[in-house]
Scaffold this motif. Sequence first.
Motif, PDB file in Angstrom:
ATOM      1  N   PRO A 227       2.826  -7.107  15.802  1.00  7.39           N
ATOM      2  CA  PRO A 227       3.309  -7.014  14.416  1.00  7.39           C
ATOM      3  C   PRO A 227       4.209  -5.794  14.214  1.00  7.39           C
ATOM      4  CG  PRO A 227       0.956  -7.475  14.472  1.00  7.39           C
ATOM      5  CD  PRO A 227       1.351  -7.147  15.875  1.00  7.39           C
ATOM      6  N   LEU A 228       5.345  -6.003  13.549  1.00  2.56           N
ATOM      7  CA  LEU A 228       6.333  -4.942  13.388  1.00  2.56           C
ATOM      8  C   LEU A 228       6.523  -4.494  11.945  1.00  2.56           C
ATOM      9  CD1 LEU A 228       9.142  -6.331  15.734  1.00  2.56           C
ATOM     10  CD2 LEU A 228       7.546  -4.489  16.241  1.00  2.56           C
ATOM     11  N   LYS A 229       5.772  -5.078  11.029  1.00  2.00           N
ATOM     12  CA  LYS A 229       6.023  -4.852   9.613  1.00  2.00           C
ATOM     13  C   LYS A 229       6.000  -3.380   9.239  1.00  2.00           C
ATOM     14  CE  LYS A 229       4.379  -6.152   5.003  1.00  2.00           C
ATOM     15  NZ  LYS A 229       3.371  -6.941   4.242  1.00  2.00           N
ATOM     16  N   GLN A 230       5.043  -2.632   9.789  1.00  2.00           N
ATOM     17  CA  GLN A 230       4.890  -1.235   9.397  1.00  2.00           C
ATOM     18  C   GLN A 230       5.913  -0.300  10.039  1.00  2.00           C
ATOM     19  OE1 GLN A 230       2.918  -0.247   7.048  1.00  2.00           O
ATOM     20  NE2 GLN A 230       1.879  -2.221   6.757  1.00  2.00           N
ATOM     21  N   LEU A 231       6.654  -0.772  11.037  1.00  2.00           N
ATOM     22  CA  LEU A 231       7.620   0.098  11.707  1.00  2.00           C
ATOM     23  C   LEU A 231       8.828   0.389  10.829  1.00  2.00           C
ATOM     24  CD1 LEU A 231       7.587  -1.268  15.365  1.00  2.00           C
ATOM     25  CD2 LEU A 231       6.368   0.690  14.423  1.00  2.00           C
ATOM     26  N   LYS A 232       9.296  -0.605  10.104  1.00  2.00           N
ATOM     27  CA  LYS A 232      10.364  -0.432   9.113  1.00  2.00           C
ATOM     28  C   LYS A 232      11.609   0.243   9.695  1.00  2.00           C
ATOM     29  CE  LYS A 232       6.908  -0.123   5.436  1.00  2.00           C
ATOM     30  NZ  LYS A 232       6.335   0.684   4.344  1.00  2.00           N
ATOM     31  N   GLY A 233      11.950  -0.110  10.935  1.00  2.00           N
ATOM     32  CA  GLY A 233      13.173   0.406  11.537  1.00  2.00           C
ATOM     33  C   GLY A 233      13.144   1.883  11.874  1.00  2.00           C
TER      34      GLY A 233
END
Length: 354
Positions: A227-233
């Motif tokens: 899951p990448l949602k929390q990385l936020k670029g």
Amino acid sequence: MNLPMRLHLRSLTIAIILACTAHRVSAQTPSALWGKSGESWTPTSRLPDFSFAGYHRGEAPLPADLPARANVRDFGATGDGKHDDTAAFRKAIEQTASGAIDIPPGRYLITDILDIRKPNLLLRGAGPAKTTLYFPKFLNDVRPNMGNTTTGEPTSSYSWSGGFIWIRGDYSNADLAKITAPAKRGDTSLTLSSAKSLKVAQEIEIRQDDDPQNTLATYLYANDPGPLKQLKGRTRASLVTRILSINGDRISIDRPLRFDVNLRWRPRILLFEPTVKEVGIEGLRFEFPNIPYTGHFTELGHNAIALTDVADCWVRNIIIDHCDSGIFVGGRFCTVQDVIYHSDRTPDKQLNCT
């Protein structure tokens, strides 16, 4: 350090890392990334080249027998385990321009963070069997710093950062040039917008920052990032290296790239000039109260040492008793060696763990 020695250290380091998981792999099945003795490794491998790790890139031994420039007893430290010696330690650090600060045998009560924000300093005890620093309080009690986990759970930021001896510096963030052409992991040359502000033998940082789609994070995790949602670029790729040669707007560097260079990640060259270098901590025992452990993200900061944005620093010959976390290393080319962790802490009765 000559090339054969670098290759020897690289082989030894990677071999040790692979040995850590050897119990899961048959002795008759060599690693596809390493082979039996390194024959499968190349600069393009996903196994990084660790031969540049450590103090001065592993090219120099740790400093030995530095002359004493100060002694904490001269600034009022008692070392009797009863009187608060925090102020004496601070004065010694503030008033010593450079060199070793000796901490004679004794038990020193410390109740606040000891900040080191300048280069060329050594805190040197008489050995962990003789010199003890005792910390009865939590970091969060003396410098409150509450935050949240990625799931919104309230927690002290000292669950993952900070130490009672905190070596802090800064890296220059001055942009020197843009990288204008893609490059592959393992390459040792780069094309720049201009190399006029660069010079041979200069240390630089190669930096890339993610895009809103988290494509850099996806690449770094080999297209299986979870899951990448929390990385936020916010993912960043960084490599500090030294310039070997300059030919027009093209430079060669002294170590292979650890990652691809992609123009979508805004690759650029930054000045690398750490404000804090050559700081050491050695010959000490760090002791915290022996209290029950209540679980991760409940820690309030019985942490010994933190290194933040520093370079060429070291910690050695240390014993740490009953800590939450021992040493946080956030630096470049730093060495930690001969550290013993000891704890008699038991899980809190309300902690559901096995």
